[in-house]
Design a protein around this motif. Structure first.
Motif, PDB file in Angstrom:
ATOM      1  N   VAL A  41     -42.168 -56.234 -27.347  1.00 59.83           N
ATOM      2  CA  VAL A  41     -40.940 -55.430 -27.367  1.00 59.83           C
ATOM      3  C   VAL A  41     -41.077 -54.218 -26.451  1.00 59.83           C
ATOM      4  N   LEU A  42     -42.218 -53.534 -26.512  1.00 62.36           N
ATOM      5  CA  LEU A  42     -42.431 -52.372 -25.650  1.00 62.36           C
ATOM      6  C   LEU A  42     -42.330 -52.742 -24.177  1.00 62.36           C
ATOM      7  N   THR A  43     -42.947 -53.858 -23.813  1.00 66.71           N
ATOM      8  CA  THR A  43     -42.953 -54.283 -22.416  1.00 66.71           C
ATOM      9  C   THR A  43     -41.555 -54.663 -21.948  1.00 66.71           C
ATOM     10  N   TYR A  44     -40.837 -55.404 -22.772  1.00 63.58           N
ATOM     11  CA  TYR A  44     -39.471 -55.777 -22.406  1.00 63.58           C
ATOM     12  C   TYR A  44     -38.600 -54.533 -22.240  1.00 63.58           C
ATOM     13  N   ALA A  45     -38.764 -53.562 -23.132  1.00 59.93           N
ATOM     14  CA  ALA A  45     -37.973 -52.329 -23.033  1.00 59.93           C
ATOM     15  C   ALA A  45     -38.290 -51.568 -21.749  1.00 59.93           C
ATOM     16  N   ARG A  46     -39.565 -51.535 -21.352  1.00 57.01           N
ATOM     17  CA  ARG A  46     -39.937 -50.859 -20.109  1.00 57.01           C
ATOM     18  C   ARG A  46     -39.380 -51.601 -18.896  1.00 57.01           C
ATOM     19  N   PHE A  47     -39.400 -52.929 -18.943  1.00 60.80           N
ATOM     20  CA  PHE A  47     -38.851 -53.713 -17.836  1.00 60.80           C
ATOM     21  C   PHE A  47     -37.372 -53.406 -17.613  1.00 60.80           C
ATOM     22  N   THR A  48     -36.635 -53.230 -18.695  1.00 58.25           N
ATOM     23  CA  THR A  48     -35.181 -53.073 -18.599  1.00 58.25           C
ATOM     24  C   THR A  48     -34.734 -51.615 -18.575  1.00 58.25           C
ATOM     25  N   GLY A  49     -35.634 -50.686 -18.876  1.00 58.49           N
ATOM     26  CA  GLY A  49     -35.257 -49.281 -18.922  1.00 58.49           C
ATOM     27  C   GLY A  49     -34.438 -48.915 -20.140  1.00 58.49           C
ATOM     28  N   ALA A  50     -34.566 -49.675 -21.214  1.00 55.68           N
ATOM     29  CA  ALA A  50     -33.809 -49.398 -22.436  1.00 55.68           C
ATOM     30  C   ALA A  50     -34.205 -48.031 -22.993  1.00 55.68           C
ATOM     31  N   PRO A  51     -33.232 -47.187 -23.323  1.00 60.22           N
ATOM     32  CA  PRO A  51     -33.541 -45.851 -23.854  1.00 60.22           C
ATOM     33  C   PRO A  51     -33.943 -45.914 -25.322  1.00 60.22           C
ATOM     34  N   LEU A  52     -35.218 -45.901 -25.566  1.00 58.84           N
ATOM     35  CA  LEU A  52     -35.734 -45.988 -26.926  1.00 58.84           C
ATOM     36  C   LEU A  52     -36.515 -44.731 -27.282  1.00 58.84           C
ATOM     37  N   LYS A  53     -36.357 -44.300 -28.506  1.00 62.38           N
ATOM     38  CA  LYS A  53     -37.226 -43.274 -29.052  1.00 62.38           C
ATOM     39  C   LYS A  53     -38.349 -44.002 -29.780  1.00 62.38           C
ATOM     40  N   VAL A  54     -39.543 -43.988 -29.205  1.00 62.04           N
ATOM     41  CA  VAL A  54     -40.651 -44.809 -29.697  1.00 62.04           C
ATOM     42  C   VAL A  54     -41.531 -44.004 -30.652  1.00 62.04           C
ATOM     43  N   HIS A  55     -41.771 -44.590 -31.808  1.00 65.09           N
ATOM     44  CA  HIS A  55     -42.694 -44.016 -32.791  1.00 65.09           C
ATOM     45  C   HIS A  55     -43.926 -44.924 -32.844  1.00 65.09           C
ATOM     46  N   LYS A  56     -45.025 -44.469 -32.275  1.00 66.31           N
ATOM     47  CA  LYS A  56     -46.265 -45.241 -32.320  1.00 66.31           C
ATOM     48  C   LYS A  56     -47.083 -44.753 -33.506  1.00 66.31           C
ATOM     49  N   ILE A  57     -47.197 -45.599 -34.512  1.00 65.62           N
ATOM     50  CA  ILE A  57     -47.791 -45.192 -35.784  1.00 65.62           C
ATOM     51  C   ILE A  57     -48.888 -46.168 -36.189  1.00 65.62           C
TER      52      ILE A  57
ATOM     53  N   LEU B  34     -36.857 -51.989 -35.126  1.00 58.51           N
ATOM     54  CA  LEU B  34     -35.898 -51.277 -34.281  1.00 58.51           C
ATOM     55  C   LEU B  34     -34.737 -50.810 -35.147  1.00 58.51           C
ATOM     56  N   ARG B  35     -34.551 -49.485 -35.189  1.00 60.86           N
ATOM     57  CA  ARG B  35     -33.409 -48.931 -35.913  1.00 60.86           C
ATOM     58  C   ARG B  35     -32.230 -48.830 -34.953  1.00 60.86           C
TER      59      ARG B  35
ATOM     60  N   ASP C  91     -37.628 -58.719 -36.372  1.00 61.86           N
ATOM     61  CA  ASP C  91     -38.077 -59.908 -35.651  1.00 61.86           C
ATOM     62  C   ASP C  91     -38.063 -59.633 -34.145  1.00 61.86           C
ATOM     63  N   THR C  92     -39.114 -60.027 -33.462  1.00 62.73           N
ATOM     64  CA  THR C  92     -39.249 -59.742 -32.030  1.00 62.73           C
ATOM     65  C   THR C  92     -38.087 -60.300 -31.221  1.00 62.73           C
ATOM     66  N   GLN C  93     -37.743 -61.559 -31.472  1.00 63.08           N
ATOM     67  CA  GLN C  93     -36.659 -62.176 -30.711  1.00 63.08           C
ATOM     68  C   GLN C  93     -35.319 -61.513 -31.015  1.00 63.08           C
ATOM     69  N   GLN C  94     -35.111 -61.114 -32.261  1.00 64.94           N
ATOM     70  CA  GLN C  94     -33.865 -60.427 -32.616  1.00 64.94           C
ATOM     71  C   GLN C  94     -33.761 -59.080 -31.908  1.00 64.94           C
ATOM     72  N   ILE C  95     -34.883 -58.384 -31.794  1.00 58.13           N
ATOM     73  CA  ILE C  95     -34.879 -57.094 -31.102  1.00 58.13           C
ATOM     74  C   ILE C  95     -34.520 -57.276 -29.639  1.00 58.13           C
ATOM     75  N   ILE C  96     -35.134 -58.268 -28.986  1.00 57.61           N
ATOM     76  CA  ILE C  96     -34.841 -58.518 -27.579  1.00 57.61           C
ATOM     77  C   ILE C  96     -33.387 -58.946 -27.397  1.00 57.61           C
ATOM     78  N   THR C  97     -32.881 -59.775 -28.309  1.00 61.48           N
ATOM     79  CA  THR C  97     -31.475 -60.190 -28.238  1.00 61.48           C
ATOM     80  C   THR C  97     -30.542 -58.986 -28.368  1.00 61.48           C
TER      81      THR C  97
END
Length: 319
Positions: free
Chosen positions: A26-42, A56-57, A66-72
Motif C-alpha cells: 500500500v505504501l509503495t502504490y501510494a508513493r507511485f501515484t502521489g496519493a495524499p496520505l497522512k501515514v501513521h507508522k506504528i 486506511l481511514r 484489505d490491501t486490494q480494497q485500499i488500492i481500489t
C-alpha cells in the motif's frame, strides 16, 4: 479543505519503510501515484482503527483493511498507477499478481514465520523489540499463529505435517517464480517501461523484505541475490520513492502533548492504560495456567498436629 486519508501501517525496519508485506504494498502504490496520505507508522496494531495493519481511514467508505480494497479506493480517488496500461498489460498484471500470491507469498511466510531459526533469531526478535511492553509478550505469538493459518489456507490444512517436504516444494516453486520475474523484467526500469504500475508495487513488496532482511537461514535470499536485475530493481524503488524512509524506527522521545494533539486523539491515554492492563492480565493468567505461580492455603502451625507436619515434610523430600 478535505481532511487527508490516514494510513496506519507497521513501522520501518530492515532498511525498509515497513516490515510488513501488505503495508509495504500500500505504501509503495501510494508513493507511485502521489496519493495524499497522512501515514501513521506504528508498532502496535491496537492503535489502528481496525485493530489490524494496514488500515486506511477514509471519508466515504469508513476504515479499509484489505490491501486490494485500499488500492481500489485510491483508484476511485483518481490515483491510478495503471491508467496508461493497455488491455494486455492489465491482463499481465492480474496474472503476475496471482503468481506472486500462489508461488512467492507461501515461501515468504515459511521463511519468516515457520523456519525455526529465522523466526526465533530474526522475526520474533524484531517484533518483540518493536512492540511496546507488555504487548510484546503475546502479540508476536498471536501473529505467528495467524501466519501459520494463512499458510494453511494457501497450501492446505495438512501442509505443516511434513515441513521438510513442504519447504522443498515451496523453495522450488519460489525459485521458478523469481527466475520468471527476472526474465520478464529484463533490462527495463519497471515491468511496463519507465513508469511504475501496480504490479511494481506488488513485486517490490514481495522481493524487498527477502532482499533486505538479515536472515540466519537465507537459502532463498541467496537465489534472489543471484538475479542482479531484481536486486537493482528493488534498490531503485527504495532510492527514488523512499529516500528518507529506510532503516529502523528512531527512538521515541517523550514530549508534552499540545492542545491539537489532545483533540486529535482524546482517548490516547485511556487506550495506553487499557493496553497495559490487558497485557498484565494476560501475563498473570499465563503464569497461573502454566503453573509458574500457584496459590496454596496455609494452615496456621498452631492448629496443625506436629505429626502431620513431619509427614508432609517427608513426602516433599521423597518427591
Amino acid at each position: 479543505m478535505a481532511a487527508p486519508m490516514e494510513l496506519y501501517c507497521w513501522a520501518p525496519g530492515w532498511g525498509l519503510p515497513s516490515v510488513d508485506l501488505d503495508c509495504l504494498t500500500v505504501l509503495t502504490y501510494a508513493r507511485f501515484t502521489g496519493a495524499p496520505l497522512k501515514v501513521h507508522k506504528i508498532a502496535n496494531p491496537w492503535r489502528s482503527p481496525s485493530g489490524t495493519l494496514p488500515a486506511l481511514r477514509t471519508k466515504d467508505e469508513g476504515v479499509l483493511s484489505d490491501t486490494q480494497q485500499i488500492i481500489t479506493h485510491l483508484r476511485k480517488q483518481k490515483f491510478n498507477a495503471d491508467y496508461d496500461l493497455s488491455a494486455r498489460q492489465g491482463a499481465d498484471t492480474l496474472a503476475f499478481v496471482s503468481l506472486l500470491q500462489k508461488k512467492l507469498l507461501p515461501v515468504l511466510i515459511h521463511t519468516f514465520w515457520v523456519d525455526a531459526k529465522n523466526y526465533v533469531e530474526h522475526t520474533r526478535k524484531w517484533y518483540a523489540k518493536a512492540i511496546p511492553f507488555p504487548l510484546n509478550f503475546f502479540l508476536p505469538v498471536r501473529m505467528h499463529k495467524r501466519q501459520l493459518e494463512r499458510l494453511q489456507m494457501i497450501c492446505g490444512e495438512d501442509c505443516l505435517e511434513n515441513e521438510e517436504v513442504l519447504e522443498k516444494e515451496l523453495y522450488r516453486e519460489a525459485c521458478e517464480c523469481l527466475t520468471l520475474l527476472s526474465q520478464r523484467l529484463g533490462r527495463q526500469k519497471f515491468f511496463f517501461g519507465d513508469s511504475p504500475a501496480s504490479l511494481d508495487a506488488f513485486v517490490f513488496s514481495h522481493l524487498a523484505p527477502l532482499l533486505k532482511a538479515k536472515l540466519p537461514n537465507g537459502k532463498l535470499q541467496q537465489h534472489l541475490k543471484a538475479l542482479p536485475n531484481l536486486c537493482n530493481y528493488c534498490m531503485t524503488i527504495l532510492s527514488l520513492y523512499f529516500p528518507w524512509d529506510e532503516g529502523d524506527p528512531p527512538p521515541v522521545v517523550p514530549k508534552a502533548a499540545t492542545g491539537d494533539e489532545a483533540e486529535e486523539d482524546p482517548y490516547k491515554r485511556r487506550n495506553q492504560i487499557f493496553s497495559v492492563l490487558v497485557g498484565l492480565a494476560a501475563m498473570i493468567g499465563y503464569a497461573f495456567l502454566s503453573g509458574i505461580v500457584s496459590v496454596q492455603r496455609q494452615v496456621p502451625s498452631q492448629l496443625r498436629p506436629r505429626a502431620i507436619n513431619l509427614e508432609e515434610e517427608e513426602e516433599e523430600e521423597e518427591e
